[in-house]
Scaffold this motif. Structure first.
Motif, short mmCIF file in Angstrom:
data_model
loop_
_atom_site.label_atom_id
_atom_site.label_comp_id
_atom_site.label_asym_id
_atom_site.label_seq_id
_atom_site.Cartn_x
_atom_site.Cartn_y
_atom_site.Cartn_z
N THR A 64 27.44 38.20 40.14
CA THR A 64 28.04 39.52 40.32
C THR A 64 29.44 39.35 40.86
OG1 THR A 64 27.61 41.77 41.11
CG2 THR A 64 27.27 39.99 42.69
N GLY A 65 30.31 40.30 40.52
CA GLY A 65 31.70 40.25 40.96
C GLY A 65 32.56 39.25 40.21
N SER A 98 30.98 45.53 42.89
CA SER A 98 29.93 44.51 43.05
C SER A 98 29.52 44.36 44.51
CB SER A 98 30.39 43.17 42.49
OG SER A 98 31.38 42.57 43.32
N ASN A 102 30.00 42.93 36.70
CA ASN A 102 30.80 41.80 36.26
C ASN A 102 31.82 42.25 35.21
OD1 ASN A 102 29.55 39.31 37.62
ND2 ASN A 102 27.74 40.31 36.75
N THR A 114 35.86 46.05 39.51
CA THR A 114 34.64 45.26 39.33
C THR A 114 34.26 44.56 40.62
OG1 THR A 114 35.08 44.88 36.98
CG2 THR A 114 33.63 43.32 38.09
N GLN A 115 35.22 43.92 41.25
CA GLN A 115 34.95 43.17 42.47
C GLN A 115 34.49 44.10 43.60
OE1 GLN A 115 38.79 41.33 42.83
NE2 GLN A 115 38.27 39.63 41.46
N SER A 116 35.16 45.25 43.75
CA SER A 116 34.78 46.19 44.79
C SER A 116 33.40 46.79 44.54
CB SER A 116 35.83 47.31 44.87
OG SER A 116 35.48 48.26 45.87
#
Length: 248
Positions: free
Chosen positions: A235-236, A164, A175, A160-162
């Motif tokens: 986001t993220g 975003s 998210n 998710t983090q990547s």
């Protein structure tokens, strides 16, 4: 075009509640899951309409066919993707066979990977979109005998983090929600005879600082928030919806 949402694992639990929540807010819902009869039961509760996309998400050709059917329509514009499908196994380290790990990998992680990969170019073409991955509090704080499930859900948070970071330039928001113990069919206690189910729930309630386990509807509301324009500057993020159990 009418706004739409794609939801995996939509036949019951969090997925079904999420479908109903988006339907209440004017979204046409693409319901993805294996059980066509249960998807049909959910569809009639989606106020803005729904389409049954019955599919085994581990069957890649079948999944790709369904994705093509959704992305090629000119009637609906998909604005939101909810990667919710999942399975939950409890097993000791010694019991964690290759087959069990592979099954967790395919259902809990790779289904989200494939759908996200497919919808990134679609969202780029249509000016943006929102992806919500349904992880778990076990992805943040694992417990014993949940190694495969916890590992996949932790990977989902990292993914998710990547994603975003990559999607931000194209107005693609990604998210994650991390539910705690929720009364849904993914847990074995949900299928118990009612009195025994309530006994099981009573033993789990004190584990949460808020004193109770959660409901699918509570998770669905958070997913809707992250999918809708109401969270346009988010986001993220990983939102733990767990009654406080992650911090207990």
């Amino acid at each position: 075009m009418k706004k739409a949402v794609v939801i995996t694992g939509a036949s019951s639990g969090i997925g079904a509640a999420t479908a109903i929540q988006f339907g209440r807010n004017g979204y046409f819902v693409y319901l993805m899951g294996r059980n066509k009869d249960r998807l049909a039961e959910v569809a009639v509760q989606c106020r803005a309409g729904a389409s049954l996309m019955s599919c085994d998400l581990t069957d890649v050709p079948a999944l790709n066919k369904r994705i093509g059917e959704i992305t090629s329509t000119t009637i609906h514009k998909v604005e939101v993707l909810v990667n919710n499908a999942g399975i939950f196994d409890v097993h000791s380290t010694e019991e964690g066979s290759d087959e069990l790990w592979q099954k967790e990998f395919e259902v809990n992680l790779m289904s989200a990977v494939r759908l996200t990969r497919a919808f990134f170019p679609y969202f780029k073409q249509h000016g943006g979109g929102s992806i919500i991955n349904v992880s778990s509090s076990l992805g943040l704080k694992p417990t014993a005998a949940t190694s495969a499930y916890s590992a996949m859900k932790a990977a989902m948070i990292n993914m998710t983090q990547s994603n975003s970071l990559e999607g931000g330039a194209f107005n693609i928001r990604v998210n994650c929600v991390a539910p705690g113990i929720v009364d849904t069919p993914i847990h074995s206690f949900h299928a118990l005879e009612e009195s025994k189910r309530q006994e099981a729930i009573a033993t789990m309630n004190p584990m949460q600082p808020l004193g109770r386990i959660g409901t699918a509807e509570e998770i669905a509301k958070a997913i809707y928030f992250l999918g809708s324009p109401e969270s346009s500057w988010t986001t993220g993020a990983t939102l733990a919806i767990d009654g406080g159990i992650t911090n207990a």
